[in-house]
Scaffold this active site. Structure first.
Site, PDB file in Angstrom:
ATOM      1  N   HIS A  88       0.986  -1.220  -0.080  1.00 56.36           N
ATOM      2  CA  HIS A  88       0.110  -0.068  -0.142  1.00 56.36           C
ATOM      3  C   HIS A  88       1.278   1.290  -0.064  1.00 56.36           C
ATOM      4  O   HIS A  88       2.506   0.741   0.663  1.00 56.36           O
ATOM      5  CB  HIS A  88      -0.791  -0.365   1.122  1.00 56.36           C
ATOM      6  CG  HIS A  88      -1.590   1.210   1.262  1.00 56.36           C
ATOM      7  ND1 HIS A  88      -1.765   2.495   1.707  1.00 56.36           N
ATOM      8  CD2 HIS A  88      -3.579   1.002   1.299  1.00 56.36           C
ATOM      9  CE1 HIS A  88      -2.983   3.220   2.191  1.00 56.36           C
ATOM     10  NE2 HIS A  88      -4.117   2.051   1.985  1.00 56.36           N
TER      11      HIS A  88
ATOM     12  N   ASP B 278       3.217  -4.701   8.392  1.00 55.22           N
ATOM     13  CA  ASP B 278       1.672  -3.958   8.141  1.00 55.22           C
ATOM     14  C   ASP B 278       0.745  -4.794   8.336  1.00 55.22           C
ATOM     15  O   ASP B 278       0.284  -5.342   6.919  1.00 55.22           O
ATOM     16  CB  ASP B 278       2.162  -3.469   6.818  1.00 55.22           C
ATOM     17  CG  ASP B 278       0.422  -2.888   6.346  1.00 55.22           C
ATOM     18  OD1 ASP B 278       0.017  -2.358   7.211  1.00 55.22           O
ATOM     19  OD2 ASP B 278       0.906  -1.961   5.313  1.00 55.22           O
TER      20      ASP B 278
ATOM     21  N   GLN C  28      -4.300  -4.951   7.016  1.00 55.43           N
ATOM     22  CA  GLN C  28      -5.270  -5.970   6.067  1.00 55.43           C
ATOM     23  C   GLN C  28      -5.612  -7.572   6.537  1.00 55.43           C
ATOM     24  O   GLN C  28      -6.196  -8.084   6.403  1.00 55.43           O
ATOM     25  CB  GLN C  28      -5.117  -6.087   4.482  1.00 55.43           C
ATOM     26  CG  GLN C  28      -5.456  -4.899   3.898  1.00 55.43           C
ATOM     27  CD  GLN C  28      -7.111  -4.639   3.962  1.00 55.43           C
ATOM     28  OE1 GLN C  28      -7.656  -5.245   4.248  1.00 55.43           O
ATOM     29  NE2 GLN C  28      -7.153  -3.185   3.946  1.00 55.43           N
TER      30      GLN C  28
ATOM     31  N   LYS D   5      -9.858  -0.668  10.913  1.00 51.86           N
ATOM     32  CA  LYS D   5     -10.369  -1.742   9.734  1.00 51.86           C
ATOM     33  C   LYS D   5     -10.383  -3.363  10.757  1.00 51.86           C
ATOM     34  O   LYS D   5     -10.531  -4.247  10.363  1.00 51.86           O
ATOM     35  CB  LYS D   5      -8.885  -2.313   9.326  1.00 51.86           C
ATOM     36  CG  LYS D   5      -8.400  -0.694   8.415  1.00 51.86           C
ATOM     37  CD  LYS D   5      -8.273  -1.339   6.906  1.00 51.86           C
ATOM     38  CE  LYS D   5      -7.422  -0.085   6.428  1.00 51.86           C
ATOM     39  NZ  LYS D   5      -7.762   0.337   5.166  1.00 51.86           N
TER      40      LYS D   5
ATOM     41  N   CYS E 147      -4.695   2.260  -3.331  1.00 51.24           N
ATOM     42  CA  CYS E 147      -3.340   2.961  -3.025  1.00 51.24           C
ATOM     43  C   CYS E 147      -2.602   2.391  -3.158  1.00 51.24           C
ATOM     44  O   CYS E 147      -1.711   1.778  -2.310  1.00 51.24           O
ATOM     45  CB  CYS E 147      -3.951   3.421  -1.533  1.00 51.24           C
ATOM     46  SG  CYS E 147      -5.028   4.670  -1.023  1.00 51.24           S
TER      47      CYS E 147
END
Ligand code: PLP
Length: 404
Positions: A117, A194, A197, A220, A362
Site C-alpha cells: 500500500h 504492515d 489488512q 479496520k 492505494c
C-alpha cells in the site's frame, strides 16, 4: 453472523438493502463500540495523565488499560511496546522517520515488496531521499506471489530494515512472514509488518512472528477511526529518536534542552485519543465474545464461496485466483477481450445497494504490474453472509449485461 449488532447494516441504499463489501477500506461498527464512545464522553471525559482530579484519573486508567488490552490481543510482552498513533499510515511514517534519524546513513538499504500500500512505500521513499539511502523492492512471480529467492538476493550488509504487508489489500494473499523475518534476522536486520489488512482476519501474535515492529489501524477491525498502533520491541523503541515534540513525550524541558519521557510516552506527543482507545478495547472484548476463531473460519469459507461464484461468470478475471485469501478478492471483467472499466461496475453495483471499491486501492505500483489501471475489489467482514454474496453476484451479472 451478528448483522444485528451493526446498526448501519439495516440501512437501505436507493431503496435496496445495503450489502457492504468494502470492509478492507473500513469496517462497520458494532453497537458495543458506539455504546463505549457514548459512555466514555458521558462518564469520564477528561484529559489524561496530568490531572489529580477523579475524572482525569479514571480516564488515564482506562487509556492505560486499553493499551494493556491491545498488547494482550497481539501477544506483545508488555504494554510499553504499544504506541498509540492515528492509524497505520501514521505508524509507518513515525517508524520511517524515527528509524531513519537513528540508524540510516548514506548508502543504507530498506526493502519493501511489490504488493505494498502507498503507506508502506512513500514514508520509506521520503526517508531514503532525506538520508540518501536506497529503497529496494521484492518482485512478484508470475503467479503474483513474492519472489522469495530474489528477496534473499536483495538482502545485503547495507540492508537495515524490511517492511512488508502481512496481507495484500489488492490480492488478499499473505506474505510468507516467517521466511521473510527468519532470513532478515539471520543477518540482524529489523522487520516491520504492515498488519492493516490482516488484523481483522487472522490471529496476530508478535511474539510468535518475532517481528520487530507491527502497525495497524483500529478502524479496520470494527473500532473507531483516528486511532491505531505501532508495536515495537522494547530493544528498538528505546534506541529510537522520537518523532514529534510536545506535551507528554518529555521528562524535563528547558529553553536549552529537553529530556524525553519513558516508553511508550516518548512517542506520544500531545493529547492522545483516549476516547478512541477506550472504545477500541471494548470492541476487542466484543470480538472475543463473538469468538475470533469462528470469525476467521466464517470469513475463509465465505471468501471461497464468493471466489467460486465469481469464477463461474464469463469474462471475470480474478487476481491470484485459487490462492488462499484473507477477506479480499480483486477482479476485472472482460467483454470480448475488452476490459469493462471497474468504475462502471462499481457504479452499477452501488445503484443496487452493493458497496464495493474500484481503482488502484492505494497500491498503484501493484495495479500497474497487473497491467490495469484498477480492479473491482470485494472485501469481507464477520457480518457478511452467503446472501450478501448472492446479491452481489446477481448485481454483477446485471451490471455486466447492461455494459455489454
Ligand atoms: N496498509 C494497508 C495494507 C492498507 O490496506 C491500508 C489501508 O487500506 C493502509 C496501510 C493504510 O491504513 P490507514 O489509511 O488506516 O492509515
Amino acid at each position: 453472523m451478528r448483522k444485528e449488532d451493526f446498526p448501519i447494516l439495516s440501512k437501505k441504499i436507493y431503496g435496496r438493502q445495503l450489502v457492504y463489501l468494502d470492509n478492507a477500506a473500513t469496517t462497520q461498527k458494532p453497537q458495543a463500540m458506539l455504546d463505549a464512545i457514548n459512555f466514555a464522553y458521558s462518564d469520564f471525559n477528561s484529559n489524561i495523565h496530568r490531572g489529580v482530579h477523579h475524572l482525569s484519573q479514571v480516564a488515564t486508567a482506562n487509556h492505560e488499560q486499553a493499551r494493556r488490552k491491545v498488547a494482550d490481543f497481539i501477544g506483545a510482552k508488555s504494554a510499553e511496546e504499544i504506541i498509540f498513533t492515528k492509524g497505520t499510515t501514521d505508524s509507518l511514517n513515525m517508524l520511517a522517520f524515527c528509524f531513519g534519524e537513528t540508524f540510516i546513513s548514506e548508502g543504507d538499504e530498506i526493502i519493501i515488496s511489490s504488493v505494498e500500500h502507498h503507506s508502506n512505500i512513500v514514508p520509506w521513499q521520503m526517508m531514503c531521499k532525506r538520508k540518501k539511502a536506497v529503497l529496494k523492492v521484492i518482485p512478484l512471480k508470475n503467479d503474483l506471489t513474492l519472489d522469495l529467492d530474489k528477496y534473499v538476493g536483495l538482502l545485503s550488509e547495507r540492508t537495515k530494515l524490511v517492511s512488508i504487508a502481512d496481507v495484500s489489500n489488492v490480492l488478499g494473499t499473505e506474505s510468507d512472514l516467517s521466511f521473510i523475518i527468519g532470513q532478515a534476522h539471520q543477518r540482524n536486520i529489523a522487520v516491520c509488518v504492515d498488519a492493516a489488512q490482516s488484523v481483522a482476519h487472522k490471529k496476530i501474535d508478535v511474539g510468535a512472528l518475532d517481528c520487530d515492529f507491527l502497525a495497524f489501524s483500529a478502524h479496520k477491525i470494527y473500532s473507531p477511526n483516528g486511532i491505531g498502533i505501532l508495536y515495537g520491541k522494547k530493544y528498538w523503541l528505546q534506541q529510537l529518536t522520537p518523532y514529534q515534540g510536545g506535551g507528554e513525550m518529555i521528562e524535563h524541558v528547558s529553553f536549552e534542552n529537553t529530556t524525553y519521557n519513558i516508553l511508550p510516552y516518548k512517542f506520544e506527543a500531545g493529547t492522545p485519543n483516549y476516547i478512541g482507545s477506550y472504545a477500541f478495547a471494548k470492541t476487542l472484548e466484543y470480538l472475543e465474545s463473538v469468538g475470533l476463531e469462528q470469525i476467521f473460519e466464517h470469513e475463509n469459507s465465505l471468501s471461497q464461496y464468493a471466489e467460486k461464484k465469481l469464477e463461474n461468470i464469463e469474462g471475470v478475471k480474478i487476481y491470484a485466483a485459487g490462492q488462499e485469501k484473507k477477506g479480499v478478492i480483486s477482479f476485472n471483467v472482460y467483454n470480448k477481450g475488452q476490459l469493462i472499466h471497474p468504475y462502471d461496475i462499481g457504479m452499477l453495483l452501488d445503484k443496487q445497494g452493493v458497496a464495493v471499491r474500484t481503482g488502484h486501492h492505494c497500491a498503484e505500483p501493484l495495479t500497474r504490474l497487473l497491467g490495469v489501471s484498477g480492479t473491482v475489489r470485494i472485501s469481507l467482514a464477520l457480518y457478511n453472509d452467503r446472501n450478501d454474496i448472492d446479491i452481489f453476484i446477481q448485481g454483477l451479472k446485471r451490471a455486466i449485461a447492461m455494459l455489454e
